[in-house]
Each structure stands twice: as C-alpha cells, then as structure tokens.
Motif scaffolding. Structure first.
Motif, PDB file in Angstrom:
ATOM      1  N   PRO A 155       0.829  -1.220   0.000  1.00  0.00           N
ATOM      2  CA  PRO A 155       0.000   0.000   0.000  1.00  0.00           C
ATOM      3  C   PRO A 155       0.859   1.265   0.000  1.00  0.00           C
ATOM      4  O   PRO A 155       2.036   1.243   0.334  1.00  0.00           O
ATOM      5  CB  PRO A 155      -0.776  -0.123   1.313  1.00  0.00           C
ATOM      6  CG  PRO A 155       0.107  -0.931   2.186  1.00  0.00           C
ATOM      7  CD  PRO A 155       0.805  -1.907   1.281  1.00  0.00           C
ATOM      8  N   ASP A 156       0.217   2.363  -0.357  1.00  0.00           N
ATOM      9  CA  ASP A 156       0.885   3.670  -0.296  1.00  0.00           C
ATOM     10  C   ASP A 156       0.901   4.192   1.134  1.00  0.00           C
ATOM     11  O   ASP A 156       1.809   4.908   1.533  1.00  0.00           O
ATOM     12  CB  ASP A 156       0.156   4.685  -1.174  1.00  0.00           C
ATOM     13  CG  ASP A 156       0.207   4.317  -2.646  1.00  0.00           C
ATOM     14  OD1 ASP A 156       1.237   3.750  -3.072  1.00  0.00           O
ATOM     15  OD2 ASP A 156      -0.783   4.567  -3.351  1.00  0.00           O
ATOM     16  N   VAL A 157      -0.160   3.827   1.893  1.00  0.00           N
ATOM     17  CA  VAL A 157      -0.329   4.333   3.257  1.00  0.00           C
ATOM     18  C   VAL A 157      -0.870   3.217   4.139  1.00  0.00           C
ATOM     19  O   VAL A 157      -1.733   2.445   3.704  1.00  0.00           O
ATOM     20  CB  VAL A 157      -1.342   5.511   3.293  1.00  0.00           C
ATOM     21  CG1 VAL A 157      -1.569   5.986   4.724  1.00  0.00           C
ATOM     22  CG2 VAL A 157      -0.901   6.639   2.406  1.00  0.00           C
ATOM     23  N   PHE A 158      -0.379   3.137   5.347  1.00  0.00           N
ATOM     24  CA  PHE A 158      -0.969   2.277   6.383  1.00  0.00           C
ATOM     25  C   PHE A 158      -1.664   3.197   7.377  1.00  0.00           C
ATOM     26  O   PHE A 158      -1.011   4.080   7.957  1.00  0.00           O
ATOM     27  CB  PHE A 158       0.108   1.498   7.150  1.00  0.00           C
ATOM     28  CG  PHE A 158       0.630   0.281   6.451  1.00  0.00           C
ATOM     29  CD1 PHE A 158      -0.086  -0.911   6.486  1.00  0.00           C
ATOM     30  CD2 PHE A 158       1.831   0.321   5.773  1.00  0.00           C
ATOM     31  CE1 PHE A 158       0.402  -2.046   5.854  1.00  0.00           C
ATOM     32  CE2 PHE A 158       2.325  -0.801   5.137  1.00  0.00           C
ATOM     33  CZ  PHE A 158       1.607  -1.986   5.177  1.00  0.00           C
ATOM     34  N   LEU A 159      -2.952   3.022   7.578  1.00  0.00           N
ATOM     35  CA  LEU A 159      -3.669   3.714   8.647  1.00  0.00           C
ATOM     36  C   LEU A 159      -3.909   2.665   9.718  1.00  0.00           C
ATOM     37  O   LEU A 159      -4.666   1.717   9.515  1.00  0.00           O
ATOM     38  CB  LEU A 159      -4.992   4.308   8.165  1.00  0.00           C
ATOM     39  CG  LEU A 159      -5.810   5.014   9.248  1.00  0.00           C
ATOM     40  CD1 LEU A 159      -5.027   6.183   9.855  1.00  0.00           C
ATOM     41  CD2 LEU A 159      -7.137   5.502   8.681  1.00  0.00           C
ATOM     42  N   SER A 198      10.860  -0.199   8.342  1.00  0.00           N
ATOM     43  CA  SER A 198      12.302   0.079   8.290  1.00  0.00           C
ATOM     44  C   SER A 198      13.070  -1.055   7.605  1.00  0.00           C
ATOM     45  O   SER A 198      14.152  -0.836   7.076  1.00  0.00           O
ATOM     46  CB  SER A 198      12.861   0.323   9.694  1.00  0.00           C
ATOM     47  OG  SER A 198      12.920  -0.893  10.420  1.00  0.00           O
ATOM     48  N   LEU A 199      12.518  -2.258   7.621  1.00  0.00           N
ATOM     49  CA  LEU A 199      13.166  -3.403   6.976  1.00  0.00           C
ATOM     50  C   LEU A 199      12.752  -3.563   5.510  1.00  0.00           C
ATOM     51  O   LEU A 199      13.313  -4.376   4.791  1.00  0.00           O
ATOM     52  CB  LEU A 199      12.823  -4.693   7.733  1.00  0.00           C
ATOM     53  CG  LEU A 199      13.247  -4.740   9.199  1.00  0.00           C
ATOM     54  CD1 LEU A 199      12.708  -5.991   9.871  1.00  0.00           C
ATOM     55  CD2 LEU A 199      14.764  -4.659   9.315  1.00  0.00           C
ATOM     56  N   TYR A 200      11.776  -2.787   5.082  1.00  0.00           N
ATOM     57  CA  TYR A 200      11.240  -2.887   3.722  1.00  0.00           C
ATOM     58  C   TYR A 200      12.223  -2.288   2.728  1.00  0.00           C
ATOM     59  O   TYR A 200      12.756  -1.197   2.943  1.00  0.00           O
ATOM     60  CB  TYR A 200       9.891  -2.165   3.670  1.00  0.00           C
ATOM     61  CG  TYR A 200       9.245  -2.172   2.311  1.00  0.00           C
ATOM     62  CD1 TYR A 200       8.887  -3.361   1.689  1.00  0.00           C
ATOM     63  CD2 TYR A 200       8.983  -0.984   1.651  1.00  0.00           C
ATOM     64  CE1 TYR A 200       8.288  -3.364   0.446  1.00  0.00           C
ATOM     65  CE2 TYR A 200       8.369  -0.981   0.412  1.00  0.00           C
ATOM     66  CZ  TYR A 200       8.029  -2.170  -0.188  1.00  0.00           C
ATOM     67  OH  TYR A 200       7.426  -2.179  -1.416  1.00  0.00           O
ATOM     68  N   ARG A 201      12.484  -2.988   1.646  1.00  0.00           N
ATOM     69  CA  ARG A 201      13.454  -2.532   0.640  1.00  0.00           C
ATOM     70  C   ARG A 201      12.785  -2.256  -0.709  1.00  0.00           C
ATOM     71  O   ARG A 201      13.426  -2.308  -1.743  1.00  0.00           O
ATOM     72  CB  ARG A 201      14.557  -3.583   0.458  1.00  0.00           C
ATOM     73  CG  ARG A 201      15.347  -3.854   1.720  1.00  0.00           C
ATOM     74  CD  ARG A 201      16.162  -2.627   2.123  1.00  0.00           C
ATOM     75  NE  ARG A 201      16.770  -2.818   3.422  1.00  0.00           N
ATOM     76  CZ  ARG A 201      16.546  -2.056   4.469  1.00  0.00           C
ATOM     77  NH1 ARG A 201      15.727  -1.040   4.402  1.00  0.00           N
ATOM     78  NH2 ARG A 201      17.135  -2.294   5.607  1.00  0.00           N
ATOM     79  N   GLY A 202      11.518  -1.938  -0.694  1.00  0.00           N
ATOM     80  CA  GLY A 202      10.797  -1.657  -1.934  1.00  0.00           C
ATOM     81  C   GLY A 202      11.120  -0.279  -2.472  1.00  0.00           C
ATOM     82  O   GLY A 202      11.793   0.522  -1.823  1.00  0.00           O
ATOM     83  N   PRO A 203      10.617   0.006  -3.669  1.00  0.00           N
ATOM     84  CA  PRO A 203      10.923   1.282  -4.318  1.00  0.00           C
ATOM     85  C   PRO A 203      10.305   2.497  -3.619  1.00  0.00           C
ATOM     86  O   PRO A 203      10.911   3.564  -3.604  1.00  0.00           O
ATOM     87  CB  PRO A 203      10.343   1.116  -5.724  1.00  0.00           C
ATOM     88  CG  PRO A 203       9.330   0.032  -5.610  1.00  0.00           C
ATOM     89  CD  PRO A 203       9.785  -0.860  -4.492  1.00  0.00           C
ATOM     90  N   VAL A 204       9.121   2.328  -3.054  1.00  0.00           N
ATOM     91  CA  VAL A 204       8.444   3.434  -2.380  1.00  0.00           C
ATOM     92  C   VAL A 204       8.049   2.977  -0.983  1.00  0.00           C
ATOM     93  O   VAL A 204       7.353   1.967  -0.824  1.00  0.00           O
ATOM     94  CB  VAL A 204       7.189   3.894  -3.156  1.00  0.00           C
ATOM     95  CG1 VAL A 204       6.479   5.012  -2.422  1.00  0.00           C
ATOM     96  CG2 VAL A 204       7.552   4.320  -4.566  1.00  0.00           C
ATOM     97  N   VAL A 205       8.501   3.700   0.015  1.00  0.00           N
ATOM     98  CA  VAL A 205       8.193   3.350   1.401  1.00  0.00           C
ATOM     99  C   VAL A 205       6.810   3.903   1.753  1.00  0.00           C
ATOM    100  O   VAL A 205       6.561   5.102   1.586  1.00  0.00           O
ATOM    101  CB  VAL A 205       9.270   3.910   2.359  1.00  0.00           C
ATOM    102  CG1 VAL A 205       8.912   3.619   3.806  1.00  0.00           C
ATOM    103  CG2 VAL A 205      10.633   3.318   2.013  1.00  0.00           C
ATOM    104  N   PRO A 206       5.908   3.036   2.227  1.00  0.00           N
ATOM    105  CA  PRO A 206       4.564   3.513   2.564  1.00  0.00           C
ATOM    106  C   PRO A 206       4.575   4.514   3.714  1.00  0.00           C
ATOM    107  O   PRO A 206       5.395   4.427   4.622  1.00  0.00           O
ATOM    108  CB  PRO A 206       3.816   2.244   2.995  1.00  0.00           C
ATOM    109  CG  PRO A 206       4.628   1.113   2.496  1.00  0.00           C
ATOM    110  CD  PRO A 206       6.046   1.601   2.423  1.00  0.00           C
ATOM    111  N   ALA A 207       3.645   5.466   3.661  1.00  0.00           N
ATOM    112  CA  ALA A 207       3.456   6.412   4.756  1.00  0.00           C
ATOM    113  C   ALA A 207       2.701   5.703   5.876  1.00  0.00           C
ATOM    114  O   ALA A 207       2.011   4.703   5.642  1.00  0.00           O
ATOM    115  CB  ALA A 207       2.668   7.619   4.265  1.00  0.00           C
ATOM    116  N   LEU A 208       2.827   6.211   7.084  1.00  0.00           N
ATOM    117  CA  LEU A 208       2.171   5.625   8.248  1.00  0.00           C
ATOM    118  C   LEU A 208       1.391   6.682   9.015  1.00  0.00           C
ATOM    119  O   LEU A 208       1.832   7.835   9.116  1.00  0.00           O
ATOM    120  CB  LEU A 208       3.197   5.010   9.203  1.00  0.00           C
ATOM    121  CG  LEU A 208       4.033   3.848   8.702  1.00  0.00           C
ATOM    122  CD1 LEU A 208       5.142   3.526   9.701  1.00  0.00           C
ATOM    123  CD2 LEU A 208       3.155   2.632   8.488  1.00  0.00           C
ATOM    124  N   ALA A 209       0.271   6.266   9.564  1.00  0.00           N
ATOM    125  CA  ALA A 209      -0.489   7.094  10.504  1.00  0.00           C
ATOM    126  C   ALA A 209      -1.232   6.127  11.414  1.00  0.00           C
ATOM    127  O   ALA A 209      -1.584   5.014  11.008  1.00  0.00           O
ATOM    128  CB  ALA A 209      -1.473   8.009   9.779  1.00  0.00           C
TER     129      ALA A 209
END
Length: 174
Positions: free
Chosen positions: A27-31, A47-58
């Motif tokens: 996902p783009d965002v985790f709510l 922090s361990l994710y190595r994908g191209p785009v790091v999802p935003a968090l809220a």
C-alpha cells in the motif's frame, strides 16, 4: 520478522505490516488502529522494507476521556496531530477505522460460527448435518453423544444399529 505466538498487540502489528509489505502490491499508506506503540511497531516493519516506495504511516487512537476526540499519530512527531473533533480528516480516518472493525468482527463471527458448527461428529461416516442435529437435539451436546451407549443411540429415530455401533466405536466405546 518473527511469527507472533500468544497475545502481543505490537508484535502482531509488526507481523501484519511485514506480511502486507511482502506482497506484490504494497500500500501507499498504512492507517493503523492504535497509538504510539502500534505506530512504532509498524515503523519497525517498514524500516526493513526494501521496496521502491516506502509507505506512509499514521495511527488513530481513541480519546482517553469520554468526549475527547480521537488522536492521529504520525512518525517524527512526539504528539498527535492537532485535529479538532469536527475535522473532516479526523472523521474520514475514524470511518476507515470503524469499517475495518466492522469487517474484522464479521470475519471473526463467521469463523466462530464455523468452529461451533464443526464437531467430532463430522468425522463419523454416515453422519451429515441432519443426523448431527438429531443426535444433539436428543442428547444435548457432543459429550453426551460420546458417552451414549449403543442402546441409547438406536432409540433415536434415524440412527440405525450399524450407525450406532459406528458412533460408539468412534468415541472409543468398543
């Protein structure tokens, strides 16, 4: 990330976010439903994710006192966002959270219903839903069925001597 055993809210949050990031379309965002601790758990996984785009968090947490608005936490801020109780964004986040709760409750009720419907009787050849209901309505519960004698079972309409023998054998009576 390790698999969580037992009840560990933060460990479960880390595991769920990690599993979701391992999929083909992260996902783009985790709510998240929770406060600062849940947000930190998700941050560990991200922090361990190595994908191209790091999802935003809220993370959205219920207000402490009655009438206190829910709070929204984001990484990099010690305190929650300053959203008024009538904020459209806050209400949008609350609707998302409430829908996730509704879906989870529905799913768990469905699972519980399947567990309650499933029993040892399902493993006995010749016993389908109708005979299962028959046995339980006459004897009360699975334990009573397991303790029933051959004679008690054949008195139940629809239970043949051969099936009664099968039931007694299944529960270790022979």
């Amino acid at each position: 990330i390790r698999e969580v055993n037992g009840i560990d809210d933060y460990g479960m949050m880390t595991e769920v976010v990690s599993r979701r990031l391992a999929g083909d379309h992260p996902p783009d965002v985790f709510l998240l439903d929770g406060g600062k601790g849940h947000l930190k758990a998700a941050q560990r996984a991200v922090s361990l994710y190595r994908g191209p785009v790091v999802p935003a968090l809220a993370a959205i947490a219920k207000g402490h006192a009655p009438g206190e608005p829910d709070r929204v936490y984001v990484p990099g801020r010690k305190n929650p966002l300053a959203l008024r109780g009538d904020s459209p964004l806050l209400h949008f986040f609350m609707r998302i959270r409430d829908e996730a709760h509704r879906r989870a409750v529905t799913y768990h009720r469905k699972l519980r219903g399947k567990r309650l419907q499933a029993s040892e009787l399902d493993k006995i050849p010749g016993i389908g839903p109708r005979r299962k209901r028959l046995l339980l309505s006459h004897l009360g519960n699975i334990e009573a069925v397991s303790l029933a004698t051959h004679q008690e079972l054949i008195r139940i309409p629809g239970i043949s001597p051969a099936l009664a023998e099968e039931i007694v054998r299944f529960f270790g009576g022979y």
